[in-house]
Design an enzyme around this catalytic site. Structure first.
Site, PDB file in Angstrom:
ATOM      1  N   CYS A   2       0.813  -1.195   0.068  1.00 14.01           N
ATOM      2  CA  CYS A   2      -0.018   0.055   0.120  1.00 14.01           C
ATOM      3  C   CYS A   2       0.819   1.278   0.028  1.00 14.01           C
ATOM      4  O   CYS A   2       2.399   1.137  -0.048  1.00 14.01           O
ATOM      5  CB  CYS A   2      -0.843  -0.020   1.168  1.00 14.01           C
ATOM      6  SG  CYS A   2      -1.884  -1.443   1.438  1.00 14.01           S
ATOM      7  N   ARG A  50      -4.743   1.511  -0.894  1.00 21.42           N
ATOM      8  CA  ARG A  50      -4.689   0.001  -0.712  1.00 21.42           C
ATOM      9  C   ARG A  50      -4.561  -0.673  -1.840  1.00 21.42           C
ATOM     10  O   ARG A  50      -5.004  -0.590  -2.838  1.00 21.42           O
ATOM     11  CB  ARG A  50      -5.969  -0.456   0.112  1.00 21.42           C
ATOM     12  CG  ARG A  50      -5.675  -1.833   0.636  1.00 21.42           C
ATOM     13  CD  ARG A  50      -6.990  -2.439   1.240  1.00 21.42           C
ATOM     14  NE  ARG A  50      -6.698  -3.739   1.674  1.00 21.42           N
ATOM     15  CZ  ARG A  50      -7.734  -4.380   1.840  1.00 21.42           C
ATOM     16  NH1 ARG A  50      -8.949  -4.432   1.691  1.00 21.42           N
ATOM     17  NH2 ARG A  50      -7.732  -5.999   2.121  1.00 21.42           N
ATOM     18  N   ALA A  52      -4.974  -4.536  -2.155  1.00 26.02           N
ATOM     19  CA  ALA A  52      -5.522  -5.549  -1.598  1.00 26.02           C
ATOM     20  C   ALA A  52      -4.828  -7.102  -1.847  1.00 26.02           C
ATOM     21  O   ALA A  52      -4.884  -7.169  -2.884  1.00 26.02           O
ATOM     22  CB  ALA A  52      -7.102  -5.542  -1.649  1.00 26.02           C
ATOM     23  N   GLY A  79       2.374  -3.176   3.710  1.00 28.10           N
ATOM     24  CA  GLY A  79       3.650  -4.415   3.850  1.00 28.10           C
ATOM     25  C   GLY A  79       2.860  -5.578   4.162  1.00 28.10           C
ATOM     26  O   GLY A  79       1.737  -5.616   4.227  1.00 28.10           O
ATOM     27  N   GLU A  80       3.770  -6.824   4.522  1.00 25.54           N
ATOM     28  CA  GLU A  80       3.070  -7.753   5.044  1.00 25.54           C
ATOM     29  C   GLU A  80       3.782  -8.390   6.072  1.00 25.54           C
ATOM     30  O   GLU A  80       5.208  -8.423   6.304  1.00 25.54           O
ATOM     31  CB  GLU A  80       3.347  -8.934   3.680  1.00 25.54           C
ATOM     32  CG  GLU A  80       2.997  -8.434   2.417  1.00 25.54           C
ATOM     33  CD  GLU A  80       1.525  -8.455   2.280  1.00 25.54           C
ATOM     34  OE1 GLU A  80       0.616  -8.911   3.225  1.00 25.54           O
ATOM     35  OE2 GLU A  80       0.748  -8.015   1.609  1.00 25.54           O
ATOM     36  N   GLY A 380      14.442 -12.430  -6.479  1.00 30.55           N
ATOM     37  CA  GLY A 380      15.596 -12.610  -5.829  1.00 30.55           C
ATOM     38  C   GLY A 380      16.481 -11.709  -5.429  1.00 30.55           C
ATOM     39  O   GLY A 380      17.775 -11.989  -4.850  1.00 30.55           O
TER      40      GLY A 380
END
Length: 611
Positions: A2, A50, A52, A79-80, A380
């Site tokens: 986001c 956002r 999603a 983020g995650e 990577g």
């Protein structure tokens, strides 16, 4: 992923500043194409765009936690958190009740439970703001390696912040001013933690938080690389690396939207793709989607050299066939790379001129094409910094040069760039002095291991320099290009557990087979075809179409005849004319890409230079 932004002001009523917040939030539209939200209170204004990815229906932001109908805590989050499921279960056991399935709510409740110490429990890539309504305090948080960006500008009575500089520059109290130090940082080809080029603006350092109160602000480091003795033998070490990679890939495949991998056919991206393919197939979610960039006519135009000995496509195809991937080549033509509209989109995405030319434009176009098929892609990035993949790791002169090793390795290209700049500019910014000071500061940050000396000590320094001053250049480039197209790129090799573990492996172990990335090759060789396993490193590709160079030469000639070009006062005009007329293509490209980007940046952003 986001885009976030916000404004804290203890001296005014921000409920009346909706228009300003809307303007700041609007600059993040590309980062979050799916939804928009704002939250206004007396001294806090938070904006969110956002993309999603997790809990599509329930993860709208800004998100808050209430008590008796009154907000306790509000966040705008990007983020995650890859371990959010474990944290959610732990918090549920502690009495917390969740109303969504998102990792955003986990971050909120983790802060409520553990306070600022909650940062040590997070595994992921993230940049977010938490407004504590009870204390009237803001906490900005950035992930350990700096995968996700977060900038801020302290004001007289608070702070303005955003995922990218453009969000802050949209605030009426902030102007786009670049002084001598900012210009030196822009040109130095090293990333100084915290520096944002624009005067008064800062980037929150990786692994840091910033707390803003009425009485001022405090920055705190919650994570950094540590040095300790590595006691595992070689088989145990490669086994541990594989164990970590398997766990990392499993976590980073969690998503509620289509996912793919970026595949060049090199060791790094092939390892990610092969491990992802195994997991997806085993769980009935396969095959893995993979994407490789190429250029029209590259097979005819390609000429192998020391830097790029092989083309990517044959190796990408070999890996894709080996793992049964649903593979697509994204083929770009020269007209797309030269399109001024595409080049300007890249500049706007970065908010700064990079000088990477067609490599930046092609990356943006690759991500734009990938976004048509996937919302998330695994990449990577970081393997070269972690596993010593760059050639200068193995060049004795570069390793022992009294500067950043990559600067020694690319010195001819930097000299060509600097030859076009005016003597007065170079004298004002003192690029050698600035680089020297940055290098000494970076060396002082390296955590020493008692009793370590000689080559092992130097290679610890070299590794740390790459992970703290070089990696962020690549991460910034990948984040801005991907988010400009609404694509979330995840970087498994940046998992802090892997980075910390490999950082402490002895140099002799990192190069046990006499090659670059020995440990990674040993850890994943069983899932790769031999041709990929033994391929010599080749960096991100660049077009070799002579029409691209010819076009740059014409653009430079046009710019040098434009007496109103804003970059003109920064140039050594005779040297620029000489290079444009007589320099070979490789030299011309490196230097002219920077000059042309500088001119567009000065024009598009209305930069005020105070040099």
């Amino acid at each position: 992923m986001c885009g976030i932004t916000g404004w804290i002001s203890y001296g005014r009523d921000l409920t009346r500043e909706g228009a300003t917040l809307a303007a700041m939030t609007g600059t993040m539209a590309c980062r979050g194409p799916d939804d928009e939200g704002v939250w206004l209170d007396t001294h806090a204004a938070l904006g969110h765009r956002r993309l999603a990815v997790i809990d599509i229906a329930g993860g709208a932001q800004p998100m808050k936690v209430d008590s008796d109908g009154h907000p306790l805590l509000v966040t705008t989050y990007s983020g995650e958190i890859y371990n959010y499921r474990e944290l959610r279960a732990e918090l549920t056991g502690l009495g917390h009740r969740f109303r969504t399935g998102s990792d955003t709510e986990v971050a909120l409740r983790a802060y409520l439970q553990w306070g600022e110490a909650f940062t040590g429990r997070l595994n992921g890539m993230y940049a977010f703001a938490l407004w504590d309504v009870r204390r009237q305090e803001l906490l900005l948080v950035r992930d350990r390696l700096g995968i996700k960006p977060l900038y801020y500008h302290l004001t007289g009575d608070g702070v303005v912040f955003g995922s990218e500089p453009k969000a802050i520059l949209a605030h009426p109290q902030v102007t786009a001013v670049v002084d001598a130090e900012g210009m030196a940082e822009l040109l130095a080809l090293t990333k100084t933690p915290g520096h944002a080029v624009y005067r008064g603006m800062r980037e929150l350092r990786p692994g840091h938080t910033l707390r803003v109160r009425r009485t001022g602000s405090t920055e705190h480091r919650y994570w950094g690389l540590e040095s300790y003795e590595h006691t595992d033998d070689l088989p145990t070490t490669t086994g541990r690396i594989r164990e970590l990679l398997d766990d990392i890939i499993d976590r980073q495949l969690v998503t509620d939207v289509p996912l793919g991998t970026l595949l060049s056919g090199g060791l790094d991206s092939s390892a990610i793709t092969a491990l992802a393919a195994r997991t997806l197939t085993a769980t009935g979610r396969g095959p893995v989607r993979s994407f490789c960039v190429d250029f029209a006519g590259q097979a005819d135009n390609f000429r192998p050299d020391e830097l790029r000995p092989t083309q990517d496509r044959p190796y990408a195809h070999a890996l894709a066939a080996h793992v049964g991937a649903d593979h697509r080549d994204i083929t770009l033509d020269t007209a797309q790379l030269l399109d001024p509209a595409n080049q300007e989109r890249v500049l706007i995405a970065r908010d700064l001129p990079s000088g990477f030319g067609d490599m930046d434009t092609s990356l943006y176009l690759l991500f734009k094409a990938v976004r048509e098929h996937s919302t998330v892609a695994l990449s990577g990035e970081c393997a070269d910094e972690v596993f010593a993949g760059y050639p200068w790791f193995h060049d004795e002169k570069a390793v022992h040069a009294d500067t950043f090793p990559w600067l020694h390795a690319v010195r001819p290209a930097l000299d060509a760039r600097e030859s076009l700049l005016s003597r007065s500019l170079l004298g004002a910014i003192d690029l050698p002095g600035y680089t020297e000071a940055c290098y000494r500061e970076a060396l002082a940050d390296v955590p020493a291991l008692p009793g370590e000396s000689g080559l092992q000590r130097r290679m610890r320094e070299v590794s740390h320099l790459h992970l703290t001053r070089c990696l962020q250049i690549a991460l910034d480039r990948k984040d801005r290009a991907s988010m400009a197209t609404g694509l979330e790129v995840r970087v498994p090799f940046c998992d802090h557990r892997l980075v910390q573990y490999v950082f402490n492996t002895p140099w002799a172990m990192k190069t046990f087979d006499g090659r670059e990335k020995s440990l990674l090759r040993a850890a994943v060789g069983d899932v790769l075809p031999d041709s990929v396993t033994h391929r010599v490193k080749s960096p991100y590709p660049s077009t070799q179409d002579p029409r691209y160079t010819d076009s740059l030469r014409r653009e430079m000639k046009d710019l040098l005849t434009d007496r109103h070009a804003p970059v003109r006062p920064l140039l050594d005009l005779p040297a620029a004319h000489q290079l444009t007329t007589h320099a070979p293509g490789s030299v011309l490209r490196n230097a002219s890409d920077l000059v042309l980007a500088l001119n567009t940046w000065l024009t598009r952003y209305g930069i005020t230079l105070t040099i």
